[in-house]
Write an enzyme that holds these catalytic residues in place. Structure first.
Site, PDB file in Angstrom:
ATOM      1  N   HIS A 114     -10.907  -3.950  -6.003  1.00  0.00           N
ATOM      2  CA  HIS A 114     -10.258  -2.631  -6.002  1.00  0.00           C
ATOM      3  C   HIS A 114      -9.383  -2.519  -7.239  1.00  0.00           C
ATOM      4  CE1 HIS A 114      -8.031  -5.554  -3.620  1.00  0.00           C
ATOM      5  NE2 HIS A 114      -6.912  -4.999  -4.071  1.00  0.00           N
ATOM      6  N   HIS A 156      -6.044  -0.782  -8.607  1.00  0.00           N
ATOM      7  CA  HIS A 156      -4.818  -0.068  -8.248  1.00  0.00           C
ATOM      8  C   HIS A 156      -4.530   0.968  -9.332  1.00  0.00           C
ATOM      9  CE1 HIS A 156      -3.190  -3.127  -5.270  1.00  0.00           C
ATOM     10  NE2 HIS A 156      -4.035  -3.890  -5.936  1.00  0.00           N
TER      11      HIS A 156
HETATM   12  P1  AMP Z   1      -4.391  -6.733  -3.575  1.00  0.00           P
HETATM   13  O1  AMP Z   1      -3.118  -7.442  -3.228  1.00  0.00           O
HETATM   14  O2  AMP Z   1      -4.579  -6.479  -5.032  1.00  0.00           O
HETATM   15  O3  AMP Z   1      -5.594  -7.404  -2.928  1.00  0.00           O
HETATM   16  O4  AMP Z   1      -4.250  -5.292  -2.965  1.00  0.00           O
HETATM   17  C1  AMP Z   1      -4.506  -4.985  -1.631  1.00  0.00           C
HETATM   18  C2  AMP Z   1      -3.810  -3.684  -1.350  1.00  0.00           C
HETATM   19  O5  AMP Z   1      -4.374  -3.121  -0.192  1.00  0.00           O
HETATM   20  C3  AMP Z   1      -2.304  -3.810  -1.091  1.00  0.00           C
HETATM   21  O6  AMP Z   1      -1.610  -3.007  -2.034  1.00  0.00           O
HETATM   22  C4  AMP Z   1      -2.142  -3.297   0.330  1.00  0.00           C
HETATM   23  O7  AMP Z   1      -0.949  -2.582   0.519  1.00  0.00           O
HETATM   24  C5  AMP Z   1      -3.372  -2.425   0.486  1.00  0.00           C
HETATM   25  N1  AMP Z   1      -3.840  -2.239   1.851  1.00  0.00           N
HETATM   26  C6  AMP Z   1      -4.049  -3.189   2.792  1.00  0.00           C
HETATM   27  N2  AMP Z   1      -4.510  -2.646   3.921  1.00  0.00           N
HETATM   28  C7  AMP Z   1      -4.609  -1.311   3.688  1.00  0.00           C
HETATM   29  C8  AMP Z   1      -5.021  -0.183   4.477  1.00  0.00           C
HETATM   30  N3  AMP Z   1      -5.431  -0.330   5.738  1.00  0.00           N
HETATM   31  N4  AMP Z   1      -4.997   1.049   3.916  1.00  0.00           N
HETATM   32  C9  AMP Z   1      -4.565   1.200   2.638  1.00  0.00           C
HETATM   33  N5  AMP Z   1      -4.176   0.192   1.850  1.00  0.00           N
HETATM   34  C10 AMP Z   1      -4.186  -1.043   2.372  1.00  0.00           C
END
Ligand code: AMP
Length: 112
Positions: free
Chosen positions: A98, A100
């Site tokens: 993903h 950001h």
């Molecule tokens: P990373 O740490 O780069 O893997 O980013 C994962 C991101 O996913 C974090 O910023 C979380 O806050 C976000 N996240 C986790 N679960 C959800 C969800 N159900 N809906 C939206 N964002 C989420």
């Protein structure tokens, strides 16, 4: 086992959708780190950018172009940051690639 993002893509759990097309979705982060914090997620399960292959080149480009289009749509004309966390030291918590998209506040450099 499905990742949380795969469950969102499959509409098994809800999310605040910012964009969807054939190749990706974009959702608002559940724990935003900036007034705008959107995640651009490929529908294809690529665990992390370090595991992408040459065949993934079009989708990787599509993620960046989608993020840039969303930045424009969301009014981030004064600037924004795109981040991809890869692996434990990179801060990756969800093993489904993903991008950001962060904006609407000044972002410090270097990052933590
Ligand atoms: P990373 O740490 O780069 O893997 O980013 C994962 C991101 O996913 C974090 O910023 C979380 O806050 C976000 N996240 C986790 N679960 C959800 C969800 N159900 N809906 C939206 N964002 C989420």
């Amino acid at each position: 086992m499905k990742t949380i993002f795969q469950k969102i893509i499959d509409r098994e759990i809800p999310a605040m959708l910012a964009h969807e097309d054939e190749h990706c979705i974009a959702i608002h982060d559940i724990n935003p780190q900036a007034p705008v914090h959107v995640l651009v997620i490929p529908k294809k399960l690529i665990p992390r950018v370090g595991e992408a292959t040459a065949a993934d080149q079009p989708i990787l480009g599509h993620l960046l172009l989608t993020a840039a289009a969303l930045a424009q749509k969301l009014g981030l004309e004064s600037g924004y940051r795109l981040v991809i966390n890869n692996g434990r030291d990179g801060g990756e918590t969800v093993p489904h690639l993903h991008v950001h998209l962060l904006g609407k506040r000044p972002l410090a450099w270097p990052p933590g």
